[in-house]
Design a protein around this motif. Structure first.
Motif, PDB file in Angstrom:
ATOM      1  N   ASN A  13      62.459 -20.099  13.451  1.00  0.00           N
ATOM      2  CA  ASN A  13      62.848 -20.363  12.066  1.00  0.00           C
ATOM      3  C   ASN A  13      62.283 -19.354  11.077  1.00  0.00           C
ATOM      4  OD1 ASN A  13      64.506 -22.917  11.525  1.00  0.00           O
ATOM      5  ND2 ASN A  13      63.079 -23.596  13.108  1.00  0.00           N
ATOM      6  N   ARG A  14      61.104 -18.808  11.371  1.00  0.00           N
ATOM      7  CA  ARG A  14      60.472 -17.899  10.418  1.00  0.00           C
ATOM      8  C   ARG A  14      60.785 -16.431  10.670  1.00  0.00           C
ATOM      9  NH1 ARG A  14      54.378 -20.023  10.621  1.00  0.00           N
ATOM     10  NH2 ARG A  14      55.006 -20.342  12.810  1.00  0.00           N
ATOM     11  N   LEU A  15      61.634 -16.140  11.652  1.00  0.00           N
ATOM     12  CA  LEU A  15      62.039 -14.749  11.850  1.00  0.00           C
ATOM     13  C   LEU A  15      62.880 -14.294  10.661  1.00  0.00           C
ATOM     14  CD1 LEU A  15      63.049 -14.589  15.629  1.00  0.00           C
ATOM     15  CD2 LEU A  15      60.968 -13.745  14.556  1.00  0.00           C
ATOM     16  N   PRO A  16      62.543 -13.167  10.049  1.00  0.00           N
ATOM     17  CA  PRO A  16      63.276 -12.733   8.851  1.00  0.00           C
ATOM     18  C   PRO A  16      64.649 -12.151   9.190  1.00  0.00           C
ATOM     19  CG  PRO A  16      61.629 -11.105   9.449  1.00  0.00           C
ATOM     20  CD  PRO A  16      61.436 -12.268  10.388  1.00  0.00           C
ATOM     21  N   GLY A  17      65.575 -12.290   8.260  1.00  0.00           N
ATOM     22  CA  GLY A  17      66.862 -11.618   8.355  1.00  0.00           C
ATOM     23  C   GLY A  17      67.895 -12.278   9.227  1.00  0.00           C
ATOM     24  N   LEU A  18      67.655 -13.523   9.655  1.00  0.00           N
ATOM     25  CA  LEU A  18      68.612 -14.187  10.535  1.00  0.00           C
ATOM     26  C   LEU A  18      69.385 -15.305   9.852  1.00  0.00           C
ATOM     27  CD1 LEU A  18      66.746 -14.468  13.976  1.00  0.00           C
ATOM     28  CD2 LEU A  18      68.448 -12.792  13.265  1.00  0.00           C
ATOM     29  N   ASP A  19      69.160 -15.509   8.564  1.00  0.00           N
ATOM     30  CA  ASP A  19      69.834 -16.624   7.895  1.00  0.00           C
ATOM     31  C   ASP A  19      70.754 -16.175   6.769  1.00  0.00           C
ATOM     32  OD1 ASP A  19      67.917 -15.773   6.127  1.00  0.00           O
ATOM     33  OD2 ASP A  19      67.129 -17.765   5.671  1.00  0.00           O
ATOM     34  N   GLY A  20      71.063 -14.895   6.719  1.00  0.00           N
ATOM     35  CA  GLY A  20      71.877 -14.387   5.616  1.00  0.00           C
ATOM     36  C   GLY A  20      73.363 -14.629   5.805  1.00  0.00           C
ATOM     37  N   ILE A  21      74.087 -14.572   4.692  1.00  0.00           N
ATOM     38  CA  ILE A  21      75.552 -14.616   4.677  1.00  0.00           C
ATOM     39  C   ILE A  21      75.988 -13.488   3.755  1.00  0.00           C
ATOM     40  CG2 ILE A  21      77.616 -15.949   4.139  1.00  0.00           C
ATOM     41  CD1 ILE A  21      75.957 -18.494   4.476  1.00  0.00           C
ATOM     42  N   SER A  22      76.644 -12.476   4.305  1.00  0.00           N
ATOM     43  CA  SER A  22      76.976 -11.305   3.500  1.00  0.00           C
ATOM     44  C   SER A  22      78.318 -10.724   3.903  1.00  0.00           C
ATOM     45  CB  SER A  22      75.884 -10.234   3.623  1.00  0.00           C
ATOM     46  OG  SER A  22      75.759  -9.799   4.968  1.00  0.00           O
TER      47      SER A  22
END
Length: 246
Positions: A13-22
């Motif tokens: 859950n805390r890995l950066p950059g995996l929850d974006g929508i672009s």
């Protein structure tokens, strides 16, 4: 559901950059950790992946959608889940990564069986890429379940090119009728260049029977699921050919 017994669970859950929508050059890119709730409320998803946007209210209940993720749903590969069918219907690409490896897998090759995907040992889903959708393509998601929030008895993700009330090209993906989301190729061909009406629906329905061999269980017999699939097909095609907006 105790179908797996891993030796360890790793919280990503805390890995950066995996929850974006672009919106990128290649299409709409949705990170694997994007929550269902974020997909449901995103204006980008509504505009550039309307099939996913329409499917989200059917995914479990709101409490589930605040925690569930896109990547989790497609990596689990439940054959009754909505998102795998949507990705198949819009010809999406799943990005995966492992140690020193990054791959892009077309949705049609990603789902291989019940709870089985093309993911190799040590790989995780990182994102989904939805290719650009242009007019006159239209999308509609619908499903039938015993109660709202339950697993679908049958679901249909329909993505069609409609011109002047005529379906010129159809991409259909059913969930709940087999071990993976399924495209009924005979029914798609039957619908192409046909005008909506009783005759075209009957022809497509007969073709659909040749495509589907649904399982039976305590929730519904194969005959029931086949009937529900025909109902959803008729509903979706009627709606897609009569709507003014995509």
């Amino acid at each position: 559901m105790r179908l797996a017994a891993p030796a360890a669970l790793i919280d990503i859950n805390r890995l950066p950059g995996l929850d974006g929508i672009s919106l990128e050059r290649e299409g709409l890119v949705i990170g694997a950790l994007a929550r269902h709730e974020a997909l449901e409320s995103s204006s980008l998803v509504a505009r550039h992946a309307p099939l996913i946007s329409q499917a989200m209210p059917y995914v479990g209940h709101r409490a589930i959608r605040t925690r569930g993720t896109l990547g989790g749903s497609i990596a689990l590969a439940d054959p009754a889940a909505e998102l795998p069918a949507c990705l198949l219907g819009i010809d999406a690409v799943i990005r995966v990564a492992g140690r020193g490896i990054q791959r892009e897998i077309p949705a049609v090759k990603f789902f291989r069986g019940i709870y089985t995907t093309d993911l190799a040992q040590g790989e995780i889903v990182t994102a989904v890429v939805v290719p650009p959708i242009r007019l006159p393509w239209r999308s509609r998601f619908d499903e039938l379940a015993r109660r709202h929030g339950d697993y679908a008895l049958v679901g249909l993700a329909a993505h069609c090119r409609v011109e002047g009330g005529v379906i010129k090209e159809a991409r259909l993906a059913f969930c709940g009728v087999g071990p993976t989301p399924l495209r009924p190729l005979h029914a798609e061909l039957a619908l192409s260049a046909s005008r909506p009406g009783a005759d075209s629906f009957a022809h497509a329905g007969r073709a659909l029977d040749a495509d589907l061999d649904p399982p039976g269980d305590v929730h519904g017999s194969p005959a029931l699921r086949r009937h529900l699939a025909r109902v959803l097909l008729a509903r979706s095609i009627a709606a897609l050919t009569s709507e003014v907006k995509p």
